[in-house]
Design a protein around this motif. Structure first.
Motif, PDB file in Angstrom:
ATOM      1  N   LEU A 133       2.846   1.468  10.810  1.00 16.79           N
ATOM      2  CA  LEU A 133       4.201   0.996  10.538  1.00 16.79           C
ATOM      3  C   LEU A 133       4.325   0.398   9.146  1.00 16.79           C
ATOM      4  CD1 LEU A 133       5.087  -0.718  13.959  1.00 16.79           C
ATOM      5  CD2 LEU A 133       5.957   1.467  13.081  1.00 16.79           C
ATOM      6  N   LEU A 134       3.274  -0.225   8.686  1.00 17.36           N
ATOM      7  CA  LEU A 134       3.301  -0.957   7.416  1.00 17.36           C
ATOM      8  C   LEU A 134       3.081  -0.066   6.195  1.00 17.36           C
ATOM      9  CD1 LEU A 134       1.472  -4.329   6.784  1.00 17.36           C
ATOM     10  CD2 LEU A 134       1.126  -2.437   5.227  1.00 17.36           C
ATOM     11  N   THR A 135       2.077   0.798   6.248  1.00 16.91           N
ATOM     12  CA  THR A 135       1.580   1.467   5.046  1.00 16.91           C
ATOM     13  C   THR A 135       2.610   2.304   4.289  1.00 16.91           C
ATOM     14  OG1 THR A 135      -0.663   1.465   5.942  1.00 16.91           O
ATOM     15  CG2 THR A 135      -0.194   3.024   4.165  1.00 16.91           C
ATOM     16  N   PRO A 136       3.379   3.187   4.933  1.00 19.75           N
ATOM     17  CA  PRO A 136       4.306   4.027   4.146  1.00 19.75           C
ATOM     18  C   PRO A 136       5.344   3.224   3.376  1.00 19.75           C
ATOM     19  CG  PRO A 136       4.115   4.839   6.402  1.00 19.75           C
ATOM     20  CD  PRO A 136       3.476   3.485   6.370  1.00 19.75           C
ATOM     21  N   GLN A 137       5.633   2.033   3.842  1.00 23.92           N
ATOM     22  CA  GLN A 137       6.669   1.229   3.188  1.00 23.92           C
ATOM     23  C   GLN A 137       6.218   0.769   1.804  1.00 23.92           C
ATOM     24  OE1 GLN A 137       8.788   1.934   5.348  1.00 23.92           O
ATOM     25  NE2 GLN A 137       7.364   2.148   7.067  1.00 23.92           N
ATOM     26  N   ASN A 178     -12.972   5.552  14.947  1.00 16.97           N
ATOM     27  CA  ASN A 178     -11.954   6.582  14.786  1.00 16.97           C
ATOM     28  C   ASN A 178     -10.672   6.326  15.558  1.00 16.97           C
ATOM     29  OD1 ASN A 178     -13.331   8.280  12.957  1.00 16.97           O
ATOM     30  ND2 ASN A 178     -14.609   9.048  14.608  1.00 16.97           N
ATOM     31  N   ALA A 179     -10.710   5.485  16.611  1.00 19.36           N
ATOM     32  CA  ALA A 179      -9.481   5.204  17.365  1.00 19.36           C
ATOM     33  C   ALA A 179      -8.432   4.604  16.430  1.00 19.36           C
ATOM     34  CB  ALA A 179      -9.779   4.245  18.522  1.00 19.36           C
ATOM     35  N   TYR A 180      -8.856   3.688  15.589  1.00 17.92           N
ATOM     36  CA  TYR A 180      -7.943   3.056  14.627  1.00 17.92           C
ATOM     37  C   TYR A 180      -7.418   4.077  13.623  1.00 17.92           C
ATOM     38  CZ  TYR A 180      -6.496   0.216  10.602  1.00 17.92           C
ATOM     39  OH  TYR A 180      -5.800  -0.330   9.561  1.00 17.92           O
ATOM     40  N   ILE A 181      -8.322   4.819  13.009  1.00 16.51           N
ATOM     41  CA  ILE A 181      -7.924   5.737  11.940  1.00 16.51           C
ATOM     42  C   ILE A 181      -7.070   6.868  12.488  1.00 16.51           C
ATOM     43  CG2 ILE A 181      -8.756   7.119  10.009  1.00 16.51           C
ATOM     44  CD1 ILE A 181     -11.425   5.661  10.239  1.00 16.51           C
ATOM     45  N   LEU A 182      -7.399   7.349  13.690  1.00 13.90           N
ATOM     46  CA  LEU A 182      -6.654   8.460  14.271  1.00 13.90           C
ATOM     47  C   LEU A 182      -5.201   8.076  14.540  1.00 13.90           C
ATOM     48  CD1 LEU A 182      -6.521  11.281  15.493  1.00 13.90           C
ATOM     49  CD2 LEU A 182      -7.358  10.322  17.643  1.00 13.90           C
ATOM     50  N   VAL A 183      -4.985   6.959  15.235  1.00 12.85           N
ATOM     51  CA  VAL A 183      -3.613   6.523  15.536  1.00 12.85           C
ATOM     52  C   VAL A 183      -2.869   6.197  14.250  1.00 12.85           C
ATOM     53  CG1 VAL A 183      -2.251   4.736  16.691  1.00 12.85           C
ATOM     54  CG2 VAL A 183      -4.271   5.672  17.805  1.00 12.85           C
ATOM     55  N   TYR A 184      -3.552   5.554  13.340  1.00 11.55           N
ATOM     56  CA  TYR A 184      -2.989   5.209  12.041  1.00 11.55           C
ATOM     57  C   TYR A 184      -2.487   6.464  11.329  1.00 11.55           C
ATOM     58  CZ  TYR A 184      -3.085   3.140   7.282  1.00 11.55           C
ATOM     59  OH  TYR A 184      -2.780   2.705   6.027  1.00 11.55           O
ATOM     60  N   ALA A 185      -3.318   7.500  11.307  1.00  7.25           N
ATOM     61  CA  ALA A 185      -2.959   8.725  10.593  1.00  7.25           C
ATOM     62  C   ALA A 185      -1.808   9.452  11.265  1.00  7.25           C
ATOM     63  CB  ALA A 185      -4.180   9.643  10.505  1.00  7.25           C
ATOM     64  N   THR A 195      -0.723  10.048   5.245  1.00 11.25           N
ATOM     65  CA  THR A 195      -1.188  10.737   6.441  1.00 11.25           C
ATOM     66  C   THR A 195      -2.345  11.669   6.121  1.00 11.25           C
ATOM     67  OG1 THR A 195       0.965  10.629   7.520  1.00 11.25           O
ATOM     68  CG2 THR A 195      -0.538  12.331   8.286  1.00 11.25           C
ATOM     69  N   THR A 196      -2.190  12.475   5.089  1.00  8.13           N
ATOM     70  CA  THR A 196      -3.266  13.406   4.745  1.00  8.13           C
ATOM     71  C   THR A 196      -4.526  12.648   4.333  1.00  8.13           C
ATOM     72  OG1 THR A 196      -2.355  13.597   2.494  1.00  8.13           O
ATOM     73  CG2 THR A 196      -1.744  15.280   4.066  1.00  8.13           C
ATOM     74  N   ARG A 197      -4.340  11.512   3.648  1.00  9.96           N
ATOM     75  CA  ARG A 197      -5.514  10.704   3.295  1.00  9.96           C
ATOM     76  C   ARG A 197      -6.241  10.231   4.553  1.00  9.96           C
ATOM     77  NH1 ARG A 197      -3.122   7.184   0.535  1.00  9.96           N
ATOM     78  NH2 ARG A 197      -3.761   7.733  -1.579  1.00  9.96           N
ATOM     79  N   GLN A 198      -5.489   9.688   5.499  1.00  4.63           N
ATOM     80  CA  GLN A 198      -6.125   9.171   6.705  1.00  4.63           C
ATOM     81  C   GLN A 198      -6.660  10.290   7.599  1.00  4.63           C
ATOM     82  OE1 GLN A 198      -6.843   6.053   6.877  1.00  4.63           O
ATOM     83  NE2 GLN A 198      -5.710   5.720   4.988  1.00  4.63           N
ATOM     84  N   LEU A 199      -5.955  11.417   7.627  1.00  3.88           N
ATOM     85  CA  LEU A 199      -6.481  12.548   8.389  1.00  3.88           C
ATOM     86  C   LEU A 199      -7.793  13.036   7.792  1.00  3.88           C
ATOM     87  CD1 LEU A 199      -3.310  14.681   9.200  1.00  3.88           C
ATOM     88  CD2 LEU A 199      -4.576  13.129  10.690  1.00  3.88           C
ATOM     89  N   GLY A 200      -7.878  13.003   6.469  1.00  2.96           N
ATOM     90  CA  GLY A 200      -9.149  13.329   5.838  1.00  2.96           C
ATOM     91  C   GLY A 200     -10.243  12.373   6.293  1.00  2.96           C
ATOM     92  N   TYR A 233      -4.320  17.446  -0.692  1.00  3.96           N
ATOM     93  CA  TYR A 233      -5.683  17.894  -0.377  1.00  3.96           C
ATOM     94  C   TYR A 233      -6.719  16.983  -1.034  1.00  3.96           C
ATOM     95  CZ  TYR A 233      -9.981  20.496  -0.100  1.00  3.96           C
ATOM     96  OH  TYR A 233     -11.287  20.837   0.135  1.00  3.96           O
ATOM     97  N   VAL A 234      -6.465  16.592  -2.283  1.00  2.00           N
ATOM     98  CA  VAL A 234      -7.411  15.718  -2.989  1.00  2.00           C
ATOM     99  C   VAL A 234      -7.543  14.380  -2.265  1.00  2.00           C
ATOM    100  CG1 VAL A 234      -7.813  14.435  -5.127  1.00  2.00           C
ATOM    101  CG2 VAL A 234      -7.056  16.814  -5.219  1.00  2.00           C
ATOM    102  N   ALA A 235      -6.408  13.823  -1.812  1.00  2.00           N
ATOM    103  CA  ALA A 235      -6.448  12.545  -1.083  1.00  2.00           C
ATOM    104  C   ALA A 235      -7.277  12.683   0.185  1.00  2.00           C
ATOM    105  CB  ALA A 235      -5.028  12.095  -0.740  1.00  2.00           C
ATOM    106  N   ALA A 236      -7.107  13.794   0.897  1.00  2.00           N
ATOM    107  CA  ALA A 236      -7.886  14.022   2.116  1.00  2.00           C
ATOM    108  C   ALA A 236      -9.369  14.171   1.797  1.00  2.00           C
ATOM    109  CB  ALA A 236      -7.373  15.268   2.838  1.00  2.00           C
ATOM    110  N   ALA A 237      -9.693  14.857   0.706  1.00  2.00           N
ATOM    111  CA  ALA A 237     -11.095  15.063   0.333  1.00  2.00           C
ATOM    112  C   ALA A 237     -11.777  13.740  -0.027  1.00  2.00           C
ATOM    113  CB  ALA A 237     -11.188  16.037  -0.846  1.00  2.00           C
ATOM    114  N   ILE A 238     -11.058  12.870  -0.743  1.00  2.00           N
ATOM    115  CA  ILE A 238     -11.632  11.573  -1.116  1.00  2.00           C
ATOM    116  C   ILE A 238     -11.903  10.734   0.129  1.00  2.00           C
ATOM    117  CG2 ILE A 238     -11.172   9.393  -2.291  1.00  2.00           C
ATOM    118  CD1 ILE A 238      -9.595  10.986  -4.376  1.00  2.00           C
TER     119      ILE A 238
END
Length: 543
Positions: A125-129, A63-70, A415-420, A286-291
């Protein structure tokens, strides 16, 4: 293209390379980033053996990776608008690749957690681009196909992680799941320097630092509470401060973040609320977070089950997921093209429903004496469902987004996907630990009845409240016994761990199914696409 056909927010230099070639480079970097959200799962038993990591340590490594990423995705989207997506994409590649090499040299769980944080920064830094650039360089009637490929890569990376990780762990050792990023990162970096357009927005952006601090602190506290809750019996952590108070503080800070965003809505908030006026974009978040909740909630319990209960190697465990990956890979592009024609609502609803059904079949097939073949029907159904979700989701979400808001929109939905994924992984981990405390305790009391009273009491003491500190390595039986312990006692402990883990896992996995089902129902709120003339692509570059 005439100047009138181009949005004023962009420069007037033509795109020098095919947008499809740009898509390949974007997908290569994006593939590497998303791969690390799941490739680590299959290496968990090996890392637990090598680094002596407990289940609580494992949850932090994941979760350290996913949390900072999100947390940093929205800010990174703004930075892309400010300094250009090409520059941020390349900086993210350098940071992520360097951190990956450092992860491979980690000597204990704490070091690995720190380097995973650095990986998260690079990935963010990379993903949103990627989505920002795709939205600008592809015309609306081609975006569905482009998003289909992008979504297929996202699905393949997330699902292929266990397969690739299993091969690397089995043949080379767990450290190579990180070292493998070095050559991929170098190729992606060179490709980006050559073919990516240097898109520039004429308007300048400010960064909402207060908003960044609030959302970072809020999500850290909530995730910390979920991960550490069971190991502290949901009680005190630091002096009089309890887990419940930590989670409550995180919720309060999250509410403060949204209040702050509303207060600064006329300037430069991290979350521009005007985007959410589009119902489809709001629902798709919401759907992205649920998936993501469902996917990452599935992988950790199932990976431990395959290796530490069924006794499969890392490669065998990874190959168990292969049908899910392959089916999703082949279906995603077709789903993207079909979404261009139909709008994607029905496809997305069917996909989420099948994913939920597949996980239900998977739970029903999981027993102590199961084989990977017993799990195949559920994984196949889930793979079909996932293949039908990625492209329609992006097509519906980004359909009405203006090019000038592409960076913010892509940052928000990622962000919502990764927060999910963060909340899913932490919540499923917390529930799993709670279930293991009950189920392993029940199994220990039932199976140890034949032991002498004194030995039975010591035996039960080792299992009491052990969920957060379970040794989940593939060579372990859940609880470590001192040298000289009779073999029959160790064998009994292993049987108890297997029985308790399966029973706990079967209950735990219903949580992601409920979340996925709610995501499927929310798709019914999507507005159908309105027929309209298609404008020309809104791209520009500056090399």
């Amino acid at each position: 293209m005439s100047d009138q056909a181009k949005p004023a927010a962009h420069t007037d230099t033509e795109l020098k390379h095919s947008p499809w070639l740009v898509l390949v480079i974007l997908c290569l970097g994006f593939f590497m980033i998303l791969l690390d959200t799941t490739i680590v799962n299959v290496a968990i038993p090996a890392m637990s053996d090598s680094l002596h990591a407990s289940l609580a340590d494992v949850l932090w490594i994941l979760n350290a990776y996913i949390l900072v990423y999100a947390v940093l995705l929205i800010t990174a989207g703004r930075l892309g608008d400010l300094y250009g997506p090409k520059r941020l994409f390349m900086v993210g590649l350098v940071v992520f690749t360097g951190a990956s090499v450092a992860c491979g040299f980690a000597q204990n769980p704490d070091q690995l957690i720190v380097f995973r944080v650095l990986q998260g920064i690079g990935g963010a830094l990379l993903t949103p681009q990627t989505l920002s650039v795709l939205t600008v360089i592809f015309p609306p009637d081609k975006r569905g196909a482009a998003f289909g490929i992008w979504g297929g890569v996202a699905g393949i990376a997330t699902l292929a992680g266990p397969v690739m990780g299993g091969w690397l762990v089995t043949d080379f050792g767990w450290r190579w799941i990180f070292f493998v990023n070095l050559p991929v990162g170098i190729v992606a970096l060179v490709g980006a320097a050559i073919v990516m357009p240097d898109l520039k927005l004429n308007r300048r952006h400010k960064l909402d630092w207060l908003g960044t601090v609030l959302v970072t602190a809020a999500l850290f506290l909530i995730t910390f509470g979920l991960i550490e809750g069971q190991s502290h019996d949901w009680g005190e952590v630091w002096g009089p401060i309890t887990i419940v108070e930590i989670i409550a503080a995180g919720v309060v800070l999250l509410a403060a973040f949204f209040w702050h965003q509303w207060a600064v809505r006329e300037s430069e908030p991290l979350v521009p609320f005007q985007i959410f006026r589009d119902r489809n974009f709001s629902v798709m978040n919401y759907v992205a977070a649920a998936i993501a909740f469902g996917m990452l909630g599935l992988f950790l319990p199932l990976t431990i089950f395959l290796q530490s209960v069924l006794g499969l190697s890392a490669l065998q465990a990874g190959l168990t997921f292969a049908p899910m990956s392959l089916i999703s890979m082949f279906i995603a592009p077709f789903a993207g093209r079909l979404s261009d024609k139909t709008g994607g609502k029905a496809i997305l609803f069917v996909g989420l429903s099948l994913f939920s059904l597949g996980m239900g079949v998977l739970i029903a097939s999981s027993h102590v004496d199961s084989t990977q073949w017993h799990l195949l029907p559920g994984l196949v159904i889930a793979g079909v469902g996932l293949g039908l979700t990625f492209a329609p989701l992006q097509t519906v979400a980004m359909r009405n987004v203006e090019p000038r808001m592409a960076g913010a929109a892509s940052g928000i939905i990622n962000t919502t996907r990764q927060l999910g994924g963060v909340i899913g992984s932490a919540a499923v981990g917390a529930l799993l630990q709670a279930q293991l405390t009950d189920k392993i305790g029940d199994a220990a009391r039932a199976e140890s009845a034949a032991l002498p009273p004194a030995q039975r009491e010591e035996f039960l003491t080792r299992f009491a409240g052990s969920a957060g500190n379970l040794d989940i390595g593939s060579s372990a039986g859940g609880v470590t016994f001192p040298p000289g312990t009779p073999p029959q006692v160790v064998e009994l402990a292993t049987k108890i761990f297997h029985t308790g883990f399966v029973n706990g896992m079967r209950v735990t996995l219903w949580l992601p199914i409920v979340v996925l089902a709610s995501g499927a129902l929310s798709v019914l709120l999507v507005r159908k696409r309105q027929r309209q003339s298609q404008p020309e692509p809104a791209y520009s570059s500056q090399d």
